[in-house]
Design an enzyme around this catalytic site. Structure first.
Site, PDB file in Angstrom:
ATOM      1  N   HIS A 127       0.781  -1.249  -0.097  1.00 49.69           N
ATOM      2  CA  HIS A 127       0.046   0.220   0.111  1.00 49.69           C
ATOM      3  C   HIS A 127       0.807   1.049  -0.118  1.00 49.69           C
ATOM      4  O   HIS A 127       0.804   2.211  -0.966  1.00 49.69           O
ATOM      5  CB  HIS A 127      -0.905  -0.155   1.320  1.00 49.69           C
ATOM      6  CG  HIS A 127      -1.670   1.190   1.276  1.00 49.69           C
ATOM      7  ND1 HIS A 127      -3.129   1.061   1.141  1.00 49.69           N
ATOM      8  CD2 HIS A 127      -1.520   2.454   1.985  1.00 49.69           C
ATOM      9  CE1 HIS A 127      -3.608   2.397   1.551  1.00 49.69           C
ATOM     10  NE2 HIS A 127      -2.816   2.965   1.716  1.00 49.69           N
ATOM     11  N   GLU A 128       1.834   1.435   0.882  1.00 50.26           N
ATOM     12  CA  GLU A 128       2.595   2.536   0.836  1.00 50.26           C
ATOM     13  C   GLU A 128       3.240   2.805  -0.143  1.00 50.26           C
ATOM     14  O   GLU A 128       3.912   3.798  -0.512  1.00 50.26           O
ATOM     15  CB  GLU A 128       3.379   2.593   2.507  1.00 50.26           C
ATOM     16  CG  GLU A 128       2.405   2.691   3.724  1.00 50.26           C
ATOM     17  CD  GLU A 128       1.481   3.690   3.788  1.00 50.26           C
ATOM     18  OE1 GLU A 128       1.640   4.949   3.092  1.00 50.26           O
ATOM     19  OE2 GLU A 128       0.229   3.573   4.484  1.00 50.26           O
TER      20      GLU A 128
ATOM     21  N   HIS B  67       1.847   4.799  -2.743  1.00 51.69           N
ATOM     22  CA  HIS B  67       1.781   6.044  -2.592  1.00 51.69           C
ATOM     23  C   HIS B  67       3.276   6.621  -2.846  1.00 51.69           C
ATOM     24  O   HIS B  67       3.226   7.532  -3.801  1.00 51.69           O
ATOM     25  CB  HIS B  67       1.924   6.358  -1.051  1.00 51.69           C
ATOM     26  CG  HIS B  67       0.467   6.509  -0.676  1.00 51.69           C
ATOM     27  ND1 HIS B  67      -0.714   7.092  -1.218  1.00 51.69           N
ATOM     28  CD2 HIS B  67      -0.113   5.849   0.375  1.00 51.69           C
ATOM     29  CE1 HIS B  67      -1.760   7.131  -0.398  1.00 51.69           C
ATOM     30  NE2 HIS B  67      -1.582   6.079   0.629  1.00 51.69           N
TER      31      HIS B  67
ATOM     32  N   HIS C  38       3.323   6.896  -6.692  1.00 51.19           N
ATOM     33  CA  HIS C  38       2.546   8.182  -7.227  1.00 51.19           C
ATOM     34  C   HIS C  38       3.258   9.496  -6.954  1.00 51.19           C
ATOM     35  O   HIS C  38       3.405  10.407  -7.942  1.00 51.19           O
ATOM     36  CB  HIS C  38       1.317   8.247  -6.382  1.00 51.19           C
ATOM     37  CG  HIS C  38       0.356   8.940  -6.928  1.00 51.19           C
ATOM     38  ND1 HIS C  38      -0.698   9.572  -6.048  1.00 51.19           N
ATOM     39  CD2 HIS C  38       0.245   9.879  -8.065  1.00 51.19           C
ATOM     40  CE1 HIS C  38      -1.685  10.248  -6.875  1.00 51.19           C
ATOM     41  NE2 HIS C  38      -0.906  10.541  -8.009  1.00 51.19           N
TER      42      HIS C  38
END
Length: 733
Positions: free
Chosen positions: A493-494, A497, A500
């Site tokens: 998940h992280e 980020h 991104h």
């Protein structure tokens, strides 16, 4: 997850100037001088808490001068001398604030917290003075009013509109008295956030459950080893210490057969900052809601939720509630089925009792083992931290062609490691720091943020410096660090980020951020790959034998992927509803925080007693000091997008389809906030997102249309401490 700064108390600063030598007074401040560091990373090895306040004051002065240059320019207002000039202003202040914000979360100290406490109200006042500057706003408004006749390109037009909206939402249209009141409110809210976070950090660090060796029934050797090491660290040799950090409490709840001790530690977890002592957050929560509601009214909104969501993809509070209502009923029904199954097993051990919330993890693990032949402890040897990190690197390379090279760079803690990120053509994309392990001074949870943001300088891109921060357990003795299923998903998940941030290529700073209910899409979509069989075969190898994860374990993971989804989704939605309800108050009256939460979730919506919301108000950092106020629904809104986006890969027949990934990168990840989030999503997917993909992935696809059994949203009444009642949800818009 989005991710501000400062020095010691002013009296100490005064003393330092009167007592320090001239050499100390003139000490070089690494935050205000050019960084001679590789790849432009912050000089962490030189930065001290005492450097922040002078750097912030310098940054504010420079920012003010830049704003004065805009307002004093007598030339006609243009995009270049107003909008673009404003966008470039304050870069040095923003850079110092970023470092402070990130360090206060990852490596806080008494000194740094004092700095933060002093700085936050000052920074809030500084921002307000600029955003309420009449002369500046009039120039911005002039460009905004003429924007369609200025031959602006799409990015320039969007930047102009976003900056204008930012000023309006910050009070630019208010009269002088209301502007002053809004500034006061913002300053108070900034101080409350610092206090709330400090209370929670203190509570997380204060509690320890000390056990004897005969109280460890059911616990694995790895859990015991870590608990013994922790006890030794705090001077309790021979005992076993368990804390409220997630890496300690949840393994204990999952494996300990000692029900009395499970109850003890879980109740302590639930009661954080709710004990009527110096770290109690209930009055702070009242103050937050009082001030946020008043702020919304000043700006012309009925509630703070209306104010926040007007600037998101959802656009209206009603739209956010609609999504939550649609998923609540199937999630709660599924959770009830799971409870019945777990309670049957529980009754064999305690025939005269009812299963409670502190029993859920233990009996869920038993059912998982009995029903799916899956014991998470059997997975751990294959899910070492190094393996999972290799897995995310492999995935990024397969999808996007990027690679990661370890580099030796300044860091703020010895645990922190750094990688240079190289694009498919081997040019430098940015630096990625990893900070994996729990320690005092680090906030709970996991996050990803920038120490240096992507930008443009004289036409050249400035690569970002990104950090992924988690709270994984340290290795025990000679073993590597092992991750749980949840930890593994967290790292994927992280890392999403981080991609991104690394892929963003936006010319203007004001277009860097996306809507809050879009921001979790790039992170959540990465979780979909974590336990796919094709992925596991790439990274899940036994830490000592290096043998691949056996097929029977991979099948067990796949067969159990829908297990416990009712519980997990219900606790998530419950937290989102609790947040939205609280911030939808139209008229504030002092309220009992615990009774409010109980009424909203249990009495009205039927949340079963064996499930707690993922966060209770007194330790709900996301909404009180984490930027997600009235926005915890973001995770669920974004999950609709991420599950539908992952379907694009499934539909292609190749989960690692480079063409789909490149389209996702170029049309969505690289764009920042240069377009509306839904526009970006439709450009990638070619259609609107399908909510059925979410329900299917969660195992909640109904056989018949979902019937919303809740009463009309306007009828919710919430008891206040003074006995009065008030509506806490908005009228339909």
């Amino acid at each position: 997850m989005r991710p501000v700064s400062l020095l010691i108390a002013s009296i100490l600063l005064t003393m330092s100037f009167t007592s320090c030598s001239k050499k100390q007074v003139e000490e070089r401040n690494p935050l205000t001088t050019e960084w001679n560091t590789p790849y432009g990373v912050p000089p962490f090895d030189q930065i001290k808490p005492r450097h922040f306040m002078p750097a912030l004051q310098h940054g504010m002065s420079l920012h003010n001068a830049q704003i004065d240059a805009i307002t004093s320019n007598n030339s006609p207002a243009t995009f270049e001398n107003v909008i673009e000039a404003y966008d470039r202003s304050g870069e040095e202040l923003a850079q110092t604030s970023l470092i402070l914000e990130m360090l206060c979360a990852a490596e806080s100290s008494d000194e740094l917290r004092e700095v933060e406490e002093e700085a936050m109200p000052l920074l809030s006042q500084h921002d307000d003075r600029i955003l309420m500057n009449d002369r500046l706003f009039q120039k911005i408004k002039t460009v905004y009013d003429e924007r369609h006749s200025l031959n602006l390109d799409a990015e320039q037009l969007r930047l102009t509109e976003k900056i204008y909206d930012e000023f309006v939402r910050s009070g630019a249209l208010l009269d002088a008295d209301k502007k002053q009141r809004l500034q006061d409110i913002n300053g108070e809210l900034a101080s409350l956030s610092v206090k709330y976070a400090a209370n929670l950090l203190a509570e997380n660090n204060a509690y320890v459950l000390l056990l004897e060796s005969d109280e460890l029934q059911g616990l694995t050797s790895d859990i015991r080893d870590r608990a013994r090491i922790k006890a030794n660290e705090i001077g309790k040799d021979g005992k076993y210490a368990f804390t409220l950090h997630r890496g300690s409490i949840f393994p204990f709840l999952t494996y300990s057969s000692n029900r009395e001790r499970r109850e003890e530690i879980y109740k302590a977890y639930l009661q954080r900052c709710n004990n009527d002592d110096e770290h109690d957050n209930k009055q702070l929560i009242n103050d937050f809601i009082r001030l946020r509601t008043e702020k919304a009214h000043l700006l012309g909104y009925k509630s703070y939720a209306d104010y926040v969501i007007a600037d998101q993809m959802a656009a209206t509070t009603s739209a956010a509630y609609k999504l939550l209502r649609e998923v609540w009923t199937p999630a709660l029904d599924k959770a009830q089925e799971e409870y019945d199954e777990l309670n049957t097993l529980f009754k064999k051990d305690f025939p005269d009792s009812e299963m409670q919330s502190w029993d859920w993890w233990y009996y869920a693990n038993k059912v998982r083992k009995n029903k799916f032949a899956l014991d998470e402890d059997a997975l751990r040897p294959y899910l070492s931290l190094d393996n999972v990190k290799s897995g995310i690197f492999f995935l990024a390379n397969r999808l996007y062609g990027i690679t990661f090279r370890p580099v030796n760079l300044p860091a703020y803690h010895k645990d922190v490691s750094a990688y240079e990120v190289l694009d498919v053509d081997q040019h430098h994309l940015g630096i990625l720091y990893f900070d994996f392990f729990t320690r005092e001074g680090k906030s709970q949870g996991a996050w990803c943020g920038n120490y240096v943001e992507q930008g443009f300088n004289e036409g050249e891109i400035t690569p970002p410096v990104v950090a992924v921060v988690t709270n994984f357990n340290r290795p025990a003795y000679a073993n590597p660090a092992f991750l749980s299923i949840d930890d593994t998903q967290t790292l994927f998940h992280e890392f999403g980020h981080a991609l991104h941030f690394l892929f963003q290529k936006v010319k203007y700073r004001g277009l860097s951020e996306v809507e809050g209910d879009f921001v979790e899409l790039p992170s959540q979509v990465m979780e979909n790959w974590a336990f796919e069989p094709e992925m596991l075969r790439q990274y899940a190898f036994h830490y000592s034998s290096h043998a691949p994860m056996p097929d029977y374990l991979i099948r067990s993971i796949n067969n159990s992927r829908l297990f416990n989804q009712g519980f997990q989704f219900t606790e998530l939605i419950a937290a989102a509803l609790a947040d939205l309800d609280l911030h939808s108050v139209k008229e504030y009256h002092p309220f009992d925080v615990n009774e409010y939460e109980k009424n909203a979730l249990r009495m009205r919506r039927g949340l079963i007693s064996a499930i707690e919301p993922r966060y209770r108000y007194t330790y709900f950092s996301h909404i009180f000091d984490g930027g997600y106020s009235a926005g915890y629904y973001f995770y669920i809104w974004a999950e609709v997008l991420d599950k539908d986006a992952f379907e694009a890969f499934r539909e292609s027949g190749d989960l690692f389809n480079r063409n789909v990934a490149e389209r996702f990168r170029q049309r969505l990840l690289s764009k920042g906030g240069s377009q509306n989030g839904m526009t970006l999503y439709r450009d990638f997917r070619g259609k609107d997102p399908d909510k059925d993909a979410l329900l299917k992935a969660r195992g909640l696809m109904p056989s018949a249309p979902v019937v919303d059994s809740l009463p009309p949203i306007d009828s919710l009444e919430v008891p206040m401490m003074d006995g009065r009642y008030t509506l806490n949800t908005p009228q339909q818009q």
